[in-house]
Design an enzyme around this catalytic site. Structure first.
Site, PDB file in Angstrom:
ATOM      1  N   HIS A  97       1.048  -1.143   0.123  1.00  0.00           N
ATOM      2  CA  HIS A  97      -0.160   0.014   0.249  1.00  0.00           C
ATOM      3  C   HIS A  97       0.978   1.274  -0.091  1.00  0.00           C
ATOM      4  CE1 HIS A  97      -3.974  -2.184   0.476  1.00  0.00           C
ATOM      5  NE2 HIS A  97      -3.080  -2.818   1.540  1.00  0.00           N
ATOM      6  N   LEU A  98       0.679   2.045  -0.969  1.00  0.00           N
ATOM      7  CA  LEU A  98       1.429   3.492  -1.192  1.00  0.00           C
ATOM      8  C   LEU A  98       0.281   4.220  -0.845  1.00  0.00           C
ATOM      9  CD1 LEU A  98       3.502   2.877  -4.339  1.00  0.00           C
ATOM     10  CD2 LEU A  98       4.147   2.688  -1.952  1.00  0.00           C
ATOM     11  N   ARG A  99       0.522   5.361  -0.230  1.00  0.00           N
ATOM     12  CA  ARG A  99      -0.765   6.343  -0.182  1.00  0.00           C
ATOM     13  C   ARG A  99      -0.963   7.410  -0.943  1.00  0.00           C
ATOM     14  NH1 ARG A  99      -3.449   2.214   2.617  1.00  0.00           N
ATOM     15  NH2 ARG A  99      -2.296   1.600   4.720  1.00  0.00           N
TER      16      ARG A  99
ATOM     17  N   ASN B 293      -6.233   1.279  -3.064  1.00  0.00           N
ATOM     18  CA  ASN B 293      -6.932   1.828  -2.229  1.00  0.00           C
ATOM     19  C   ASN B 293      -6.429   3.124  -1.822  1.00  0.00           C
ATOM     20  OD1 ASN B 293      -5.186   0.555  -0.664  1.00  0.00           O
ATOM     21  ND2 ASN B 293      -6.246   0.309   1.057  1.00  0.00           N
TER      22      ASN B 293
ATOM     23  N   ASP C 134      -8.751  -4.534  -2.458  1.00  0.00           N
ATOM     24  CA  ASP C 134      -8.344  -4.771  -1.330  1.00  0.00           C
ATOM     25  C   ASP C 134      -8.522  -3.700  -0.215  1.00  0.00           C
ATOM     26  OD1 ASP C 134      -6.509  -6.338   0.468  1.00  0.00           O
ATOM     27  OD2 ASP C 134      -5.332  -4.606   0.219  1.00  0.00           O
TER      28      ASP C 134
ATOM     29  N   HIS D 143      -9.250  -9.788  -1.151  1.00  0.00           N
ATOM     30  CA  HIS D 143      -9.271  -9.393   0.306  1.00  0.00           C
ATOM     31  C   HIS D 143     -10.407 -10.346   0.616  1.00  0.00           C
ATOM     32  CE1 HIS D 143      -8.957  -6.840   4.001  1.00  0.00           C
ATOM     33  NE2 HIS D 143     -10.190  -7.445   4.077  1.00  0.00           N
TER      34      HIS D 143
ATOM     35  N   ASP E  22       1.740  -6.992   2.339  1.00  0.00           N
ATOM     36  CA  ASP E  22       0.624  -6.022   2.656  1.00  0.00           C
ATOM     37  C   ASP E  22       0.980  -4.885   3.594  1.00  0.00           C
ATOM     38  OD1 ASP E  22      -2.026  -5.051   3.053  1.00  0.00           O
ATOM     39  OD2 ASP E  22      -2.550  -6.603   4.286  1.00  0.00           O
TER      40      ASP E  22
ATOM     41  N   HIS F 286       0.757   3.629   8.267  1.00  0.00           N
ATOM     42  CA  HIS F 286      -0.317   4.485   8.740  1.00  0.00           C
ATOM     43  C   HIS F 286       0.425   5.774   9.429  1.00  0.00           C
ATOM     44  CE1 HIS F 286      -4.130   2.730   7.611  1.00  0.00           C
ATOM     45  NE2 HIS F 286      -3.565   1.415   7.883  1.00  0.00           N
TER      46      HIS F 286
HETATM   47  O1  DOR Z   1      -4.566  -4.264   7.518  1.00  0.00           O
HETATM   48  C1  DOR Z   1      -5.125  -3.733   6.415  1.00  0.00           C
HETATM   49  N1  DOR Z   1      -4.575  -2.408   5.781  1.00  0.00           N
HETATM   50  N2  DOR Z   1      -5.677  -4.544   5.861  1.00  0.00           N
HETATM   51  C2  DOR Z   1      -6.281  -4.180   4.668  1.00  0.00           C
HETATM   52  O2  DOR Z   1      -6.984  -4.890   4.147  1.00  0.00           O
HETATM   53  C3  DOR Z   1      -6.114  -2.745   3.986  1.00  0.00           C
HETATM   54  C4  DOR Z   1      -4.821  -2.171   4.726  1.00  0.00           C
HETATM   55  C5  DOR Z   1      -4.612  -0.606   4.500  1.00  0.00           C
HETATM   56  O3  DOR Z   1      -4.682  -0.190   3.362  1.00  0.00           O
HETATM   57  O4  DOR Z   1      -4.414  -0.052   5.500  1.00  0.00           O
HETATM   58 ZN    ZN Z   2      -3.730  -5.035   1.557  1.00  0.00          ZN
END
Ligand code: DOR
Ligand code: ZN
Length: 439
Positions: A64-66, A96, A153, A180, A312, A316
């Site tokens: 996941h890159l934001r 996402n 996902d 997912h 994964d 955050h």
């Molecule tokens: O723990 C998770 N974080 N599960 C996910 O399915 C999404 C991910 C996120 O994008 O933070």
């Molecule tokens: Zn994920």
């Protein structure tokens, strides 16, 4: 001409069966030669690898890159730097973001911004518009824009008729639906695994059946459509059994497990400090499970039922975790601790070193058929392959110190843990993007 000679290392390339002391010569972004005692061409950079394993760069099917939208959590550049430090030279970016990667134009923009970062970024497109689970995206346009898979996902494609149509379209597009696996009707907003620990802490649990329900459904839908179902971050024994059975029947079902599901149980949620009742850094989706699930994940990885270790990586901000458990964000930052976790399983005798490297390189490449066009040879050290390499220590003890990570996401329940193994240097597309040998 750009040349690098990596010399004196123990080369392990599972795709070609190489497992011996050799040198690797890189010329202009490609592997030029792998052999004993290679002479250094004039002007070549020399990278000493004695005492280190030289492996193909790792390939992460689930990062996941934001960016776009939440650059304070991670940018494409900071995520790519974290990847390089973790030994990853290719990462597949989950859609996402905000907005979601749900159109060719948004994917194009992302790829533009990913051009000069420290690893290769391959986009994953969304299955549904805005990931809302209502309307399919233009799957073929996303594929043509470079999407190597599609996924909602963060959430499952919960609507079965939508999932059915997605698999039907994907059958002709030759890319997987990376699911997912969490049935929201069963998970019901659970914030951790439903079991003894959730009962003790008084937290709402989500049962293993939430995962199995979608795994079984998608096996049936993919089989009916003749498409590929890729099971993301599988965490429970019954799901692994269902996947093993489907694969034994010859279905196009692939799967990944994360380092955290290979290493940690739901007990970690209860935290180790006397002051805190729980550790929000252990809140992740799917949740950390029981010890027998962890053992089943390791066995499935070692036995080849699972194709890949995928991080994964879910960065955050501190504020998203410094709150009560129910309000905390789901996710663990994993790029920079992945090798230490996987190698620790090797040291514990659960996985061979060569299989561990396989599941981080050619395993994921084959699962998603990524070695096409300019990427032929990806995940290998074959002559002509992209010059993506990582130099690994398999015996150095490393302490997980997120404060010193390149990732903006410091959220890991492994903070302070000692792992065995570290990433000494990484070459991505012929460029030295990480060199921690002196540190
Ligand atoms: O723990 C998770 N974080 N599960 C996910 O399915 C999404 C991910 C996120 O994008 O933070
Ligand atoms: Zn994920």
């Amino acid at each position: 001409m750009n040349r690098i000679l990596v010399y004196g290392g123990h080369v392990i390339d599972p795709a070609s069966g190489i497992d011996e002391r050799l040198d690797v010569l890189v010329v202009d972004g490609r592997i030029a030669e792998v052999g004993a005692d290679l002479a250094a061409p004039e002007g070549a950079d020399l990278l000493a690898a004695s005492g280190l394993v030289v492996a193909p760069g790792f390939v992460d099917l689930h990062t996941h890159l934001r960016e776009p939208g939440q650059e304070h959590k991670e940018t494409i550049a900071s995520g790519a730097r974290a990847a390089a430090r973790g030994g990853f030279t290719t990462i597949c970016a989950m859609p996402n973001t905000e907005p979601a990667l749900d159109s060719a134009a948004i994917i194009d923009g992302m790829l533009q911004r990913a051009q000069d970062v420290d690893c290769r970024v391959l986009p994953i497109g969304a299955v549904s518009k805005a990931r809302a689970g209502k309307e399919l995206t233009e799957l073929s346009a996303l594929r043509d824009a470079g999407a190597v898979a599609v996924s909602d996902d963060g959430d499952a494609v919960a609507d079965t008729s939508l999932a059915r149509r997605a698999f039907e379209y994907l059958a002709d597009l030759d890319i997987p639906l990376a699911e997912h696996c969490e049935d929201p009707a069963i998970a019901q907003g659970g914030v951790m695994h439903d079991g003894a620990v959730s009962a003790r802490l008084g937290l709402r649990g989500q049962p293993a059946a939430a995962e199995l329900s979608i795994v079984q459904r998608d096996i049936a839908l993919a089989e009916a459509a003749g498409a590929q179902f890729h099971a993301c971050h599988i965490s429970t024994e019954p799901s692994l059994q269902a996947i093993a059975d489907a694969r034994a029947r010859g279905l196009h079902v692939t799967a990944e497990v994360t380092p955290h599901h290979l290493y940690l149980t739901h007990d970690v949620v209860a935290g180790s400090s006397d002051e805190l009742l729980y550790d929000t850094n252990a809140k992740v989706n799917p949740p950390l499970r029981t010890d027998s699930d962890v053992q089943a994940c390791i066995d499935a990885l070692a036995g080849g039922v699972v194709d890949a270790v995928a991080t994964d990586h879910a960065p955050h901000a501190a504020i998203d975790k410094q709150c009560e458990f129910d309000a905390a964000a789901f996710g663990i930052s994993g790029l920079e601790s992945a090798w230490g976790v996987v190698n620790s399983l090797v040291i514990a005798g659960r996985l061979t070193l060569s299989d561990a490297i396989e599941r981080l390189t050619i395993g994921p490449v084959r699962a998603w058929n990524l070695d096409q066009g300019a990427l032929i040879g990806l995940g290998t050290l074959q002559v002509g392959a992209p010059a993506d390499l990582t130099l690994l220590s398999t015996d150095a003890v490393s302490r997980v110190q997120p404060a010193s990570w390149a990732s903006k996401g410091k959220n890991t329940p492994l903070d302070g843990h000692s792992l065995i193994g570290l990433v000494a240097a990484t070459i991505s597309q012929g460029r030295i993007v990480w060199d921690g040998r002196e540190q």
